[in-house]
Write a protein that holds these residues in place. Structure first.
Motif, PDB file in Angstrom:
ATOM      1  N   LYS A 131      47.299  36.659  28.350  1.00 37.20           N
ATOM      2  CA  LYS A 131      47.069  37.976  28.939  1.00 37.20           C
ATOM      3  C   LYS A 131      48.287  38.881  28.721  1.00 37.20           C
ATOM      4  O   LYS A 131      48.152  40.031  28.309  1.00 37.20           O
ATOM      5  CB  LYS A 131      46.792  37.815  30.427  1.00 37.20           C
ATOM      6  N   GLN A 167      50.633  39.758  41.947  1.00 34.16           N
ATOM      7  CA  GLN A 167      50.266  40.493  43.161  1.00 34.16           C
ATOM      8  C   GLN A 167      48.762  40.510  43.357  1.00 34.16           C
ATOM      9  O   GLN A 167      48.269  40.402  44.469  1.00 34.16           O
ATOM     10  CB  GLN A 167      50.796  41.929  43.069  1.00 34.16           C
ATOM     11  N   ALA A 168      48.038  40.626  42.256  1.00 37.43           N
ATOM     12  CA  ALA A 168      46.581  40.707  42.391  1.00 37.43           C
ATOM     13  C   ALA A 168      45.942  39.345  42.591  1.00 37.43           C
ATOM     14  O   ALA A 168      45.006  39.201  43.364  1.00 37.43           O
ATOM     15  CB  ALA A 168      45.991  41.389  41.158  1.00 37.43           C
ATOM     16  N   PHE A 169      46.446  38.315  41.877  1.00 36.82           N
ATOM     17  CA  PHE A 169      45.737  37.046  41.860  1.00 36.82           C
ATOM     18  C   PHE A 169      46.462  35.905  42.538  1.00 36.82           C
ATOM     19  O   PHE A 169      45.901  34.832  42.683  1.00 36.82           O
ATOM     20  CB  PHE A 169      45.431  36.643  40.411  1.00 36.82           C
ATOM     21  N   ASN A 170      47.706  36.128  42.918  1.00 35.30           N
ATOM     22  CA  ASN A 170      48.454  35.102  43.645  1.00 35.30           C
ATOM     23  C   ASN A 170      48.591  33.818  42.831  1.00 35.30           C
ATOM     24  O   ASN A 170      48.685  32.736  43.397  1.00 35.30           O
ATOM     25  CB  ASN A 170      47.767  34.805  44.987  1.00 35.30           C
ATOM     26  N   GLU A 171      48.562  33.908  41.510  1.00 33.19           N
ATOM     27  CA  GLU A 171      48.869  32.758  40.680  1.00 33.19           C
ATOM     28  C   GLU A 171      49.528  33.246  39.394  1.00 33.19           C
ATOM     29  O   GLU A 171      49.440  34.428  39.051  1.00 33.19           O
ATOM     30  CB  GLU A 171      47.644  31.896  40.400  1.00 33.19           C
ATOM     31  N   ARG A 217      49.177  25.060  33.182  1.00 37.19           N
ATOM     32  CA  ARG A 217      48.463  23.823  33.510  1.00 37.19           C
ATOM     33  C   ARG A 217      47.291  23.606  32.573  1.00 37.19           C
ATOM     34  O   ARG A 217      47.040  22.502  32.138  1.00 37.19           O
ATOM     35  CB  ARG A 217      47.942  23.916  34.952  1.00 37.19           C
ATOM     36  N   HIS A 276      50.089  40.879  37.922  1.00 43.46           N
ATOM     37  CA  HIS A 276      49.106  39.807  37.968  1.00 43.46           C
ATOM     38  C   HIS A 276      49.318  38.929  39.185  1.00 43.46           C
ATOM     39  O   HIS A 276      48.372  38.591  39.901  1.00 43.46           O
ATOM     40  CB  HIS A 276      49.188  38.962  36.690  1.00 43.46           C
ATOM     41  N   PRO A 291      48.532  34.162  32.967  1.00 44.90           N
ATOM     42  CA  PRO A 291      48.372  33.371  31.746  1.00 44.90           C
ATOM     43  C   PRO A 291      49.078  34.058  30.588  1.00 44.90           C
ATOM     44  O   PRO A 291      49.070  35.286  30.485  1.00 44.90           O
ATOM     45  CB  PRO A 291      46.853  33.370  31.524  1.00 44.90           C
TER      46      PRO A 291
END
Lengths: 213, 246
Positions: free
Chosen positions: B109, B99-103, B141, B97, B106
């Motif tokens: 998930k 790597q794909a979304f840079n955050e 957050r 996750h 959650p």
């Protein structure tokens, strides 16, 4: 021959793309929209190889919607841009790379308005303003001169008009219409198409003579 | 309850149950207890690490509590070997996750993905289910402090406080009685020890058997994971052990 422009303002991102869809020397369509909605507050402008742009844009848009369905919330601009870049980079070293250049603009509650610039090689940067295409040679200097942080919507539209006028003045290809959209807290707003402000060339009537000496 | 229908996960019993899954859940009731309590300002986790032999080296790697990401921790109860597979899978998914979304991924998930793996082993392949229950504690957050629990069937849910492993039903009873929405971290720590000690045989409780984890926010509002020191564990034990009090 295409041109994409993105400008980040105080709490919005203004995005514009020329509306010519061309093949070789023919302008096939003069009111083509190159901006794709990824989600309520995410807009992507794509230019490059004909089929690739639509294919890739739709692929990303649907995946972003799928994430929303699965997880119950929209991706932030940063996450969506990273996801897009990841896909571009992964496909680059496959037998079917995508030849698309992108601008992604979005608004989210935590980071405000953001603009990301991506090219077909999978490089990505966050920018206050970004331009793709030959137009960038002319427009970037205009932006450097007139852009300032935290512009209002009207100021940004004036800047965009300046850019379009400069392209019309100096770029050899005739891009005489731009589709314009704004992304902000409320969502994506479609603005009126922008055209270069016409300047009639001066005419000096009268005879032309040559003195024979 | 017919014995003919319980040897494979791929068949229902006439009562509509999948016995193998239920036996897997039963296996966890023999494992070390994990108590996790969500409070206003953090999550407290108390885990009992069963030491099967006196020869086992004291300073052991974590057996119960595992860090999954910068904001997430997973606590296991059940067959440790099975747990290792799932924890490794969860850690991989977290990084995928990122790597794909840079955050940060959650929690929901990751919980869902691990739960789907568990479910797979109750429907396909004819393999036995994982004999592991996992409690996830995380901070995000958007959602604040959250607790999740998934069992061998692949079901999962979000909890205010949860207990798995040995004595879990009676400990959950205590938690139901005493947990309140405005409990704070200190209250949570005391409640966890009190609930743990109640059904226990006093002599066997020793502070060396506990793994603890406190999840709070540091001064930059980033998630902070800390274990309790042995002194604090001793004190909490002393204060909440019912026999000693009398």
């Amino acid at each position: 021959m295409e041109c994409l422009i993105g400008i980040r303002g105080k709490d919005f991102v203004l995005m514009a793309g020329d509306s010519v869809a061309g093949r070789s020397v023919v302008a096939m369509k003069k009111d083509h929209d190159k901006m794709y909605q990824l989600s309520n507050r995410l807009l992507m402008a794509a230019c490059g190889e004909g089929g690739d742009t639509v294919q890739f844009a739709e692929y990303i848009a649907k995946n972003i919607q799928l994430y929303r369905m699965r997880n119950g919330y929209d991706l932030s601009t940063k996450a969506a841009a990273s996801f897009t870049r990841r896909n571009l980079a992964d496909y680059l070293r496959s037998s079917t790379p995508y030849f698309v250049n992108l601008l992604i603009g979005g608004y989210d509650d935590s980071d405000g308005a953001d603009l990301y610039y991506m090219d077909y090689l999978g490089s990505m940067v966050k920018l206050p303003f970004g331009v793709h295409g030959y137009g960038s040679f002319f427009v970037l200097s205009v932006m450097d001169r007139y852009y300032k942080e935290d512009m209002t919507r009207d100021e940004a539209l004036v800047l965009l008009q300046r850019c379009i006028d400069e392209i019309h003045e100096r770029f050899i290809i005739n891009l005489n219409s731009f589709k314009v959209k704004i992304v902000d807290k409320e969502g994506i707003h479609v603005m009126k198409d922008l055209r270069p402000t016409t300047k009639q060339p001066e005419e000096t009537p009268g005879t032309q003579s040559m003195d024979i000496v | 309850m017919s014995r003919r229908y319980d040897s494979r996960t791929t068949i229902f019993s006439p009562e509509g149950r999948i016995h193998q899954v239920e036996y897997a859940i039963e296996a966890i009731n023999h494992a070390g207890t994990v108590i996790a309590i969500n409070s206003k300002n953090g999550i407290f986790i108390l885990a009992e690490a069963k030491r099967p032999s006196a020869l086992i080296a004291d300073k052991v790697d974590n057996e119960k509590i595992y860090k999954l990401s910068g904001c997430m921790v997973g606590c296991v109860a059940g067959i440790t070997a099975d747990a290792n597979i799932l924890i490794n899978y969860a850690r991989n998914q977290v990084q995928n996750h990122l790597q794909a979304f840079n955050e940060p991924a959650p929690v929901e998930k990751i919980v869902r993905q691990v739960a789907n793996v568990k479910q797979n082993y109750t429907q396909y392949g004819g393999l036995r289910p994982f004999g592991v229950s996992i409690v996830y504690a995380a901070f995000s957050r958007e959602g604040g402090f959250k607790l999740y629990h998934s069992d061998p069937s692949g079901n999962y849910a979000s909890w205010k406080s949860i207990c798995i492993g040995a004595n879990s039903s009676s400990i959950i009873g205590t938690l139901k009685e005493k947990w309140t929405p405005d409990i704070d971290l200190t209250g949570a720590k005391n409640l966890a020890f009190e609930a743990y000690c109640k059904p226990c045989d006093v002599q066997s409780i020793s502070s060396k058997n506990f793994e603890t984890m406190v999840l709070t926010l540091d001064s930059d509002d980033k998630p902070l994971f800390q274990a309790l020191g042995t002194d604090e564990v001793e004190n909490l034990l002393k204060e909440n052990n019912p026999i000693k009090a009398s």
